[in-house]
Motif scaffolding. Structure first.
Motif, PDB file in Angstrom:
ATOM      1  N   THR A  47       0.948  -1.333  -0.071  1.00 57.52           N
ATOM      2  CA  THR A  47       0.174  -0.234   0.190  1.00 57.52           C
ATOM      3  C   THR A  47       1.005   0.817   0.013  1.00 57.52           C
ATOM      4  O   THR A  47       1.100   1.199   1.002  1.00 57.52           O
ATOM      5  N   LEU A  48       1.084   2.426  -1.017  1.00 55.86           N
ATOM      6  CA  LEU A  48       1.620   2.848  -1.461  1.00 55.86           C
ATOM      7  C   LEU A  48       0.771   4.227  -0.809  1.00 55.86           C
ATOM      8  O   LEU A  48       0.039   4.954  -0.842  1.00 55.86           O
ATOM      9  N   ARG A  49       2.253   4.847   0.601  1.00 55.50           N
ATOM     10  CA  ARG A  49       1.686   6.263   1.348  1.00 55.50           C
ATOM     11  C   ARG A  49       2.271   7.253   0.756  1.00 55.50           C
ATOM     12  O   ARG A  49       3.511   7.343   0.649  1.00 55.50           O
ATOM     13  N   ALA A  50       1.456   8.460   0.410  1.00 49.07           N
ATOM     14  CA  ALA A  50       1.506   9.868   0.000  1.00 49.07           C
ATOM     15  C   ALA A  50       1.092   9.984   0.547  1.00 49.07           C
ATOM     16  O   ALA A  50       0.182  10.576   0.979  1.00 49.07           O
ATOM     17  N   ALA A  51       1.530  11.900   0.760  1.00 52.16           N
ATOM     18  CA  ALA A  51       1.802  12.704   1.368  1.00 52.16           C
ATOM     19  C   ALA A  51       2.729  14.104  -0.112  1.00 52.16           C
ATOM     20  O   ALA A  51       3.086  13.971  -0.129  1.00 52.16           O
ATOM     21  N   HIS A  98       5.756   6.988   2.365  1.00 48.53           N
ATOM     22  CA  HIS A  98       7.270   6.351   0.730  1.00 48.53           C
ATOM     23  C   HIS A  98       7.196   7.019   0.278  1.00 48.53           C
ATOM     24  O   HIS A  98       8.661   7.546   0.078  1.00 48.53           O
ATOM     25  N   PHE A  99       6.284   8.451   0.069  1.00 49.12           N
ATOM     26  CA  PHE A  99       7.104   9.632  -0.755  1.00 49.12           C
ATOM     27  C   PHE A  99       6.249  10.326  -0.068  1.00 49.12           C
ATOM     28  O   PHE A  99       4.781  10.571  -0.090  1.00 49.12           O
ATOM     29  N   ILE A 100       7.032  11.187  -0.016  1.00 50.49           N
ATOM     30  CA  ILE A 100       6.460  12.477   0.034  1.00 50.49           C
ATOM     31  C   ILE A 100       6.569  14.253  -0.461  1.00 50.49           C
ATOM     32  O   ILE A 100       7.464  13.923  -1.283  1.00 50.49           O
ATOM     33  N   GLU A 101       5.887  14.674  -1.168  1.00 44.22           N
ATOM     34  CA  GLU A 101       6.136  15.758  -2.161  1.00 44.22           C
ATOM     35  C   GLU A 101       5.868  17.036  -1.154  1.00 44.22           C
ATOM     36  O   GLU A 101       5.033  17.083  -0.714  1.00 44.22           O
ATOM     37  N   ILE A 102       7.135  18.012  -1.231  1.00 47.88           N
ATOM     38  CA  ILE A 102       6.922  19.332  -0.995  1.00 47.88           C
ATOM     39  C   ILE A 102       7.046  20.422  -2.383  1.00 47.88           C
ATOM     40  O   ILE A 102       8.363  19.936  -2.907  1.00 47.88           O
ATOM     41  N   MET A 103       6.261  21.935  -2.009  1.00 46.64           N
ATOM     42  CA  MET A 103       6.517  23.145  -2.701  1.00 46.64           C
ATOM     43  C   MET A 103       6.812  24.012  -1.342  1.00 46.64           C
ATOM     44  O   MET A 103       5.512  23.654  -0.669  1.00 46.64           O
ATOM     45  N   ALA A 104       7.472  24.347  -1.825  1.00 44.72           N
ATOM     46  CA  ALA A 104       8.100  25.991  -1.206  1.00 44.72           C
ATOM     47  C   ALA A 104       6.447  27.052  -1.192  1.00 44.72           C
ATOM     48  O   ALA A 104       6.157  27.724  -0.031  1.00 44.72           O
ATOM     49  N   CYS A 105       6.260  27.364  -1.804  1.00 41.68           N
ATOM     50  CA  CYS A 105       5.030  27.747  -2.034  1.00 41.68           C
ATOM     51  C   CYS A 105       3.279  27.256  -2.036  1.00 41.68           C
ATOM     52  O   CYS A 105       2.989  26.390  -2.586  1.00 41.68           O
ATOM     53  N   PRO A 106       2.626  28.023  -0.832  1.00 40.61           N
ATOM     54  CA  PRO A 106       1.270  27.820  -0.716  1.00 40.61           C
ATOM     55  C   PRO A 106       0.654  27.306  -2.304  1.00 40.61           C
ATOM     56  O   PRO A 106       0.803  29.058  -3.047  1.00 40.61           O
ATOM     57  N   GLY A 107       0.193  26.242  -2.510  1.00 35.34           N
ATOM     58  CA  GLY A 107      -0.402  26.241  -3.803  1.00 35.34           C
ATOM     59  C   GLY A 107       0.878  25.513  -4.228  1.00 35.34           C
ATOM     60  O   GLY A 107       0.095  24.819  -5.841  1.00 35.34           O
ATOM     61  N   GLY A 108       1.510  25.624  -4.270  1.00 36.94           N
ATOM     62  CA  GLY A 108       3.327  25.217  -5.297  1.00 36.94           C
ATOM     63  C   GLY A 108       3.344  26.693  -6.943  1.00 36.94           C
ATOM     64  O   GLY A 108       2.970  27.500  -5.608  1.00 36.94           O
TER      65      GLY A 108
END
Lengths: 164, 585
Positions: free
Chosen positions: B466-470, B493-503
């Motif tokens: 079960t691939l868990r992403a945030a 397993h995997f996290i995406e982070i963008m510095a700006c609110p909204g990307g």
């Protein structure tokens, strides 16, 4: 306080500051009392002291610095051996504190509040010190001088210079 | 629904929810109250006094912080109210560097607009004015305190939204200044160059470091082969600079305009976004299979990377080693493309148009020069690109649509959605799930990771896992997630982070919309809609279906994660001390 000089310097002031931070760490509104005590330890609040407080209390350095520069009682420069606090409050000002301030700067060789090169005097303008009846008034290391005229200044300063 | 109260505003009966402000109630009633320091949900402090109204109290009250109550009578437009606002504005103007003609924010300045709307006379108060040094030492951000009106919008966004907190309101009274501690240059602070302060600024006190001169110079140099790449978020926002409504896709016009500026080739950073997915997806699968450091965290956002280096040095191993798409593309251009076209990489000049001010810092990172030359020579923001197009006299609005150039011109929909928060995650899932299931899955829209919620999570079933992403956007949200990772409480397993609110769509280099717009609509959501529409319009919506990019692997890199790929497409990170200083002596 972190140090990258390689030597193991044990700084008693830094240890004292750590104790102060520990004491207030989990209390609300800890910043101002810690700054007060830190200034008592160091005499002023230089970058490294503010940095230690920021890290210790988990508050940004920017916020600490904002508070330090807002209140005149905090200083980021070392004070002189004799700290001159001149009242520029309303009553003193109308009684001529402006001219006293100018004369002090002239005699001390300063262009604004600050510390003399020899570290003997520091000049700090402040607001009402609660002695309006003596306006214009100043204090040097807690000693009060009232009803001043500019020509009083050289003699008063000389007294401290002579004591050296 | 919350309980309502009835109040009267300018004689008109208005119902408003308890807990709302007079300003909000007035907006519900269609009554406009001018504001300046007010930024909805970000800066609600009643500091500038521009929104004062008469509520029958001893003095006028700031409507942005004054709560509604039953039976309250509000007057927003009496002679007293208008006079108070005008005098306040005249006092602000008396200590404002009024070089409007040459100001980058002229015609998009909230102070200028208010001065016009309130009919002010700026000669009433010719008192003292402050004169400060301009801080232009940062590669990304220029701070001019002479234009600052002390609204504190930048301070709030830096401190409360991004939790970066490198600027504050310092000193007091007439000497009050927004600056860094000890008046340091921004470059000496843990500033991450996200530029959110710039888009929050109502005036020209904060702006991007202008690099257009360097681009003009390169374009005028016949010795150079000058190519440009544009990030996905640029195409859905650049139109705003030319009067198009928010959310208009201007991909074709943007390409046409860049060609007319004289670039030899106009490429799409989305191609490199597809490349990123191949590399990062492979890295994720390898880390899962081989017990590598998890969660794997994305590395596309240079603001986020610097934030991590300053604040989570213990977690740098979690970061993907992939370069950002901008730099991957630069490295590919100066290697594969240069070889293919027979161009000396020393004579190649790569410009990137980015929605981002942190990219300017990123291109200067010394480790990002895999070919021996900087991957990217100059990075400019969407705003700077628009200024160049205007300066060249190009009629953007009436341009025909043109196509990106070959051989790097194609990108999948997965590459496009990098521009919105959750996009990298969704793009990665489209590919990783196909690889892990060994199928060409039709269900490719992972809506759980879309939208403007600060932290989003998703679970995807693949064989044996079960691939868990945030997903987090905005550094305040990133901090929450990273604190969980540090505490061992985040089993993703995997996290995406963008510095700006909204990307990236609402990045620090994007066109600036005034608070009169951003207080009413969610800019993040509006621009993201255009991104997802662009994705839907494309034939191929998975990175691994991008044929030209797969050919790049066949001809050059062999396979994702190969030795050559690592040489050119991957990087490493550094430890950064906050406010470094000399030894304690």
């Amino acid at each position: 306080m972190s140090c990258s000089c390689g030597s193991t310097c044990v700084d008693p002031k830094a240890q004292e500051l750590q104790k102060v931070i520990e004491k207030y760490k989990n209390t609300k509104g800890a910043v101002i009392p810690v700054l007060h005590e830190a200034q008592e330890i160091y005499g002023y609040l230089p970058l490294q002291v503010q940095k230690t407080i920021a890290e210790g209390l988990d508050v940004s350095l920017a916020e600490i610095y904002g508070i330090v520069t807002f209140y005149t009682q905090f200083s980021i420069y070392p004070k002189g051996k004799y700290n001159i606090q001149l009242c520029l409050g309303t009553a003193c000002y109308v009684k001529g504190a402006g001219q006293i301030y100018d004369r002090l700067k002239q005699e001390l060789g300063l262009d604004k509040d600050g510390t003399t090169k020899d570290g003997l005097f520091s000049l700090e303008s402040c607001r009402c010190i609660g002695a309006c009846g003596l306006a214009p008034v100043m204090m040097i290391n807690g000693e009060v001088y009232g009803r001043l005229v500019p020509d009083d200044i050289p003699g008063i300063l000389q007294k401290y210079r002579d004591a050296e | 629904m919350s309980e309502m109260v009835t109040l009267t505003i300018d004689g008109k009966e208005v119902k408003a929810p308890i807990g709302s402000t007079v300003l909000e109630a007035a907006r519900l009633a269609g009554i406009k109250i001018p504001t300046l320091c007010y930024l909805k949900d970000i800066n609600e402090i009643g500091a500038c006094r521009m929104c004062v109204v008469d509520v029958g109290a001893r003095s006028l009250q700031a409507s942005c912080v004054y709560p509604v109550s039953e039976g309250l009578k509000v007057i927003t437009n009496s002679p007293e109210v208008r006079e108070a606002r005008r005098v306040t504005l005249e006092l602000i103007l008396s200590n404002h560097d009024k070089k409007c003609l040459s100001c980058v924010r002229s015609e998009n300045c909230e102070l200028q607009k208010l001065a016009k709307d309130l009919n002010v006379d700026d000669t009433h108060f010719e008192g003292a004015s402050n004169h400060y040094e301009i801080d232009d030492l940062s590669p990304s951000i220029v701070r001019d305190p002479n234009k600052c009106i002390l609204c504190r919008r930048c301070v709030s966004i830096c401190k409360n939204v991004q939790t970066v907190s490198v600027i504050e309101t310092n000193e007091r009274g007439f000497n009050t200044i927004v600056s860094s501690p000890f008046n340091m240059a921004l470059k000496d602070t843990p500033c991450v160059n996200c530029g959110q302060c710039i888009v929050a600024c109502p005036v020209g006190a904060l702006r991007e470091k202008d690099n257009t001169d360097k681009v003009w110079e390169a374009l005028a140099n016949p010795e150079l082969h000058v190519v440009v790449q544009t990030a996905p978020a640029v195409r859905v926002a650049i139109g705003e600079e030319f009067g198009f409504p928010i959310g208009t896709r201007c991909t074709g016009k943007m390409v046409a305009a860049l060609k007319r500026l004289g670039f030899d080739k106009v490429f799409d950073t989305d191609t490199a976004a597809d490349l990123t997915i191949m590399e990062e997806g492979t890295e994720l699968i390898e880390r899962i299979k081989n017990g590598g450091k998890l969660p794997l965290i994305t590395s596309c956002s240079p603001g986020w990377i610097k934030f991590c280096e300053h604040n989570y040095p213990d977690l740098l191993e979690h970061l993907s080693s992939c370069k950002s798409p901008q730099n991957m593309f630069g490295a590919v251009l100066k290697s594969y493309y240069a070889e293919k076209m027979g161009i000396d990489p020393a004579k190649m000049f790569v410009v990137s148009v980015m929605p981002c001010t942190a990219k300017k810092f990123e291109v200067e990172r010394p480790e990002l020069a895999s070919t021996g030359y900087p991957d990217v020579d100059v990075s400019i923001t969407t705003r700077e690109a628009a200024r160049m197009i205007k300066e060249a006299g190009i009629d953007f609005v009436n341009l025909p649509d043109e196509q990106f150039d070959d051989p790097m011109g194609d990108a999948s929909g997965a590459g496009v959605i990098f521009g919105a928060t959750g996009g990298v995650m969704e793009a990665a899932l489209r590919t990783v799930v196909d690889i892990l299931t060994g199928k060409d899955n039709e269900n490719i829209e992972y809506k759980a990771v879309r939208g403007v919620e600060g932290v989003k999570v998703a679970e995807v079933e693949v064989p044996g896992l079960t691939l868990r992403a945030a997903v987090a956007h905005g550094l305040g949200n990133a901090r929450k997630l990273m604190d969980q990772v540090r505490a061992g409480e985040a089993d993703y397993h995997f996290i995406e982070i963008m510095a700006c609110p909204g990307g990236c769509v609402t990045g620090g280099g994007q066109p600036i919309q005034p608070s009169s717009v951003t207080n009413l609509i969610d800019l993040k959501a509006e621009r993201a809609k255009a991104i997802y529409a662009e994705d839907e319009s494309l034939t191929f919506r998975k990175s691994h279906k991008n044929e030209k990019m797969m050919r790049l692997y066949e001809e050059y890199f062999e396979k994702p994660g190969s030795h050559k790929a690592h040489e050119l497409l991957h990087t490493h990170y550094v430890l950064r001390e906050n406010y470094p200083e000399e030894c304690c002596k």
